[in-house]
Design an enzyme around this catalytic site. Structure first.
Site, PDB file in Angstrom:
ATOM      1  N   LYS A 168      22.456  42.447  31.621  1.00  0.00           N
ATOM      2  CA  LYS A 168      21.758  42.954  32.858  1.00  0.00           C
ATOM      3  C   LYS A 168      20.695  43.670  32.352  1.00  0.00           C
ATOM      4  O   LYS A 168      19.590  43.871  32.979  1.00  0.00           O
ATOM      5  CB  LYS A 168      22.494  43.529  33.936  1.00  0.00           C
ATOM      6  CG  LYS A 168      23.349  42.621  34.899  1.00  0.00           C
ATOM      7  CD  LYS A 168      23.895  43.256  35.816  1.00  0.00           C
ATOM      8  CE  LYS A 168      24.512  42.333  37.090  1.00  0.00           C
ATOM      9  NZ  LYS A 168      25.126  43.077  38.165  1.00  0.00           N
ATOM     10  N   ASP A 221      21.264  42.964  43.845  1.00  0.00           N
ATOM     11  CA  ASP A 221      22.614  43.646  44.047  1.00  0.00           C
ATOM     12  C   ASP A 221      22.682  44.562  45.261  1.00  0.00           C
ATOM     13  O   ASP A 221      23.234  44.546  46.162  1.00  0.00           O
ATOM     14  CB  ASP A 221      23.131  44.354  42.871  1.00  0.00           C
ATOM     15  CG  ASP A 221      24.000  43.427  42.000  1.00  0.00           C
ATOM     16  OD1 ASP A 221      24.205  42.177  42.184  1.00  0.00           O
ATOM     17  OD2 ASP A 221      23.995  44.016  40.602  1.00  0.00           O
TER      18      ASP A 221
HETATM   19  P1  NAP Z   1      30.420  49.460  35.081  1.00  0.00           P
HETATM   20  O1  NAP Z   1      28.930  49.435  35.129  1.00  0.00           O
HETATM   21  O2  NAP Z   1      31.319  49.025  33.937  1.00  0.00           O
HETATM   22  O3  NAP Z   1      30.780  50.914  35.651  1.00  0.00           O
HETATM   23  C1  NAP Z   1      32.420  51.039  35.970  1.00  0.00           C
HETATM   24  C2  NAP Z   1      32.470  52.136  36.639  1.00  0.00           C
HETATM   25  O4  NAP Z   1      34.124  52.412  37.155  1.00  0.00           O
HETATM   26  C3  NAP Z   1      32.305  53.549  36.124  1.00  0.00           C
HETATM   27  O5  NAP Z   1      31.662  54.752  36.913  1.00  0.00           O
HETATM   28  C4  NAP Z   1      33.699  54.006  35.539  1.00  0.00           C
HETATM   29  O6  NAP Z   1      33.776  55.471  35.184  1.00  0.00           O
HETATM   30  C5  NAP Z   1      34.523  53.668  36.439  1.00  0.00           C
HETATM   31  N1  NAP Z   1      35.943  53.568  36.205  1.00  0.00           N
HETATM   32  C6  NAP Z   1      36.416  52.580  35.007  1.00  0.00           C
HETATM   33  N2  NAP Z   1      37.581  52.691  35.043  1.00  0.00           N
HETATM   34  C7  NAP Z   1      38.096  53.660  35.742  1.00  0.00           C
HETATM   35  C8  NAP Z   1      39.262  54.448  35.910  1.00  0.00           C
HETATM   36  N3  NAP Z   1      40.486  54.127  35.465  1.00  0.00           N
HETATM   37  N4  NAP Z   1      39.335  55.693  36.585  1.00  0.00           N
HETATM   38  C9  NAP Z   1      38.322  56.276  37.389  1.00  0.00           C
HETATM   39  N5  NAP Z   1      36.876  55.390  37.383  1.00  0.00           N
HETATM   40  C10 NAP Z   1      36.986  54.386  36.390  1.00  0.00           C
HETATM   41  O7  NAP Z   1      30.864  48.225  36.193  1.00  0.00           O
HETATM   42  P2  NAP Z   1      29.981  47.617  37.381  1.00  0.00           P
HETATM   43  O8  NAP Z   1      29.114  46.648  36.998  1.00  0.00           O
HETATM   44  O9  NAP Z   1      29.338  48.874  38.225  1.00  0.00           O
HETATM   45  O10 NAP Z   1      31.261  47.277  38.353  1.00  0.00           O
HETATM   46  C11 NAP Z   1      31.964  47.847  39.039  1.00  0.00           C
HETATM   47  C12 NAP Z   1      33.005  47.352  40.026  1.00  0.00           C
HETATM   48  O11 NAP Z   1      32.150  46.559  40.795  1.00  0.00           O
HETATM   49  C13 NAP Z   1      33.724  45.922  39.052  1.00  0.00           C
HETATM   50  O12 NAP Z   1      35.178  46.133  39.661  1.00  0.00           O
HETATM   51  C14 NAP Z   1      33.143  44.546  39.496  1.00  0.00           C
HETATM   52  O13 NAP Z   1      33.780  43.731  39.241  1.00  0.00           O
HETATM   53  C15 NAP Z   1      32.568  45.176  40.725  1.00  0.00           C
HETATM   54  N6  NAP Z   1      31.430  44.270  41.298  1.00  0.00           N
HETATM   55  C16 NAP Z   1      31.267  43.922  42.350  1.00  0.00           C
HETATM   56  C17 NAP Z   1      30.271  42.988  42.752  1.00  0.00           C
HETATM   57  C18 NAP Z   1      30.237  42.111  43.992  1.00  0.00           C
HETATM   58  O14 NAP Z   1      29.304  41.477  44.141  1.00  0.00           O
HETATM   59  N7  NAP Z   1      31.104  42.218  44.889  1.00  0.00           N
HETATM   60  C19 NAP Z   1      29.139  43.332  42.164  1.00  0.00           C
HETATM   61  C20 NAP Z   1      29.002  44.055  40.808  1.00  0.00           C
HETATM   62  C21 NAP Z   1      30.267  44.731  40.415  1.00  0.00           C
HETATM   63  P3  NAP Z   1      33.177  56.022  33.769  1.00  0.00           P
HETATM   64  O15 NAP Z   1      31.588  56.344  34.105  1.00  0.00           O
HETATM   65  O16 NAP Z   1      33.763  57.412  33.745  1.00  0.00           O
HETATM   66  O17 NAP Z   1      33.300  55.072  32.740  1.00  0.00           O
END
Ligand code: NAP
Length: 275
Positions: free
Chosen positions: A69, A105
């Site tokens: 992305k 998004d």
């Molecule tokens: P990302 O860029 O990898 O960000 C992940 C986030 O989660 C970061 O803020 C990270 O914190 C935090 N995190 C991960 N493990 C953690 C833990 N054990 N405790 C506390 N915080 C934790 O991921 P993303 O693309 O934003 O996606 C995030 C979630 O949204 C995923 O579950 C994804 O499947 C979902 N999502 C859904 C859609 C939809 O259309 N429904 C679209 C996009 C994403 P740190 O900064 O401290 O590492």
């Protein structure tokens, strides 16, 4: 398929888990459009070649997702203001050989929030990754005030700085997750992966902090009812999972490629069946 069939698709690595082919192909069928949507497993080393392939093969457009992305941006001819602000593209449109990048998004999130009966009021965002950036920008644009709490606080600070500077106003502020923060919130959005399969018993906010005045939006859709959603409902709050956003961001991409608003109920059924 014939020589006239228009082609779209998704670039991801890996791609096998993607629900987008089922969702978009169901909408093409329902509308009787001679289009097809294909999954492409594009290794990061091949991303530039794959993007050139959009032009060479005459694809109408593609979605790009993890891990492309952000890295895809230098290979495009232009990107939308929103995509520039959040540094992320999930949709490419081939406009006669000019490749234009968008991020759907944020709009997908807003559409699904409103459709589910939520409002962009005082909001706590959990997380500061890619999805949080898109959603904080969209909520800020819609006039919400947003607190961003993240495990790594520096990333929340950086996210707020980026969004506030793009929107030209102080809509977002970094925050520490606390009972007081949750008590004053109207909307909580889980943009972390906490609670996602297989760690289904974890949740990003203590259950006892949740209250009936909250709307809880969990971006996770596997499992369909996360521990967070379950405790929110038990506390009398309204709560939804991420299927609505997945479908709505896809619908915005679909309209960018075809100029037609797709049937979101058909897309949602396809996603639920694939899940
Ligand atoms: P990302 O860029 O990898 O960000 C992940 C986030 O989660 C970061 O803020 C990270 O914190 C935090 N995190 C991960 N493990 C953690 C833990 N054990 N405790 C506390 N915080 C934790 O991921 P993303 O693309 O934003 O996606 C995030 C979630 O949204 C995923 O579950 C994804 O499947 C979902 N999502 C859904 C859609 C939809 O259309 N429904 C679209 C996009 C994403 P740190 O900064 O401290 O590492």
């Amino acid at each position: 398929m014939t020589a006239k069939t228009r082609l779209a698709g998704v670039f991801a690595h890996p791609v096998h888990h993607s629900l987008s082919p089922a969702m978009h192909n169901a909408a093409f069928s329902a509308l009787g459009l001679d289009w097809a949507y294909l999954p492409f497993d594009v290794h990061p080393d091949n991303l530039e070649d794959a993007v050139s392939g959009i032009r060479a093969l005459g694809l109408a457009g593609v979605n790009v997702t993890i891990p492309h992305k952000e890295r895809v941006i230098p290979f495009l001819d232009s990107i939308s203001d929103e995509a520039r602000a959040i540094g992320s593209v999930n949709t490419i449109v081939n406009e006669g050989g000019r490749l234009v990048g968008y991020s759907t998004d944020g709009e997908g999130f807003m559409r699904s929030l409103i459709a589910a009966g939520g409002t962009p009021g005082r909001t706590v965002i959990l997380g500061a990754g890619g999805s949080a950036r898109a959603i904080v920008y969209a909520l800020g644009h819609a006039g919400a005030s947003v607190s961003v709490a993240n495990r790594t606080p520096e990333r929340a600070v950086e996210l707020c700085r980026t969004v506030n500077s793009a929107l030209g106003s102080a809509v977002a502020e970094p925050a520490r997750l606390s009972l007081d923060l949750v008590r004053e919130a109207e909307l909580i959005v889980n943009c972390t992966s906490v609670g996602m399969y297989p760690s289904v018993d974890e949740q990003p906010v203590p259950a006892e902090w949740l209250h009936p005045g909250l709307f809880v939006y969990d971006l996770i859709y596997n499992p369909a009812e996360t521990a967070l959603i379950r405790s929110a409902r038990e506390a009398g709050a309204r709560a939804v999972n991420g299927v609505g956003m997945l479908v709505a961001q896809g619908a915005v991409s679909f309209a960018l490629w075809t100029g037609i608003e797709p049937p979101v109920d058909v897309m949602e059924q396809a996603v639920l069946a694939a899940l």
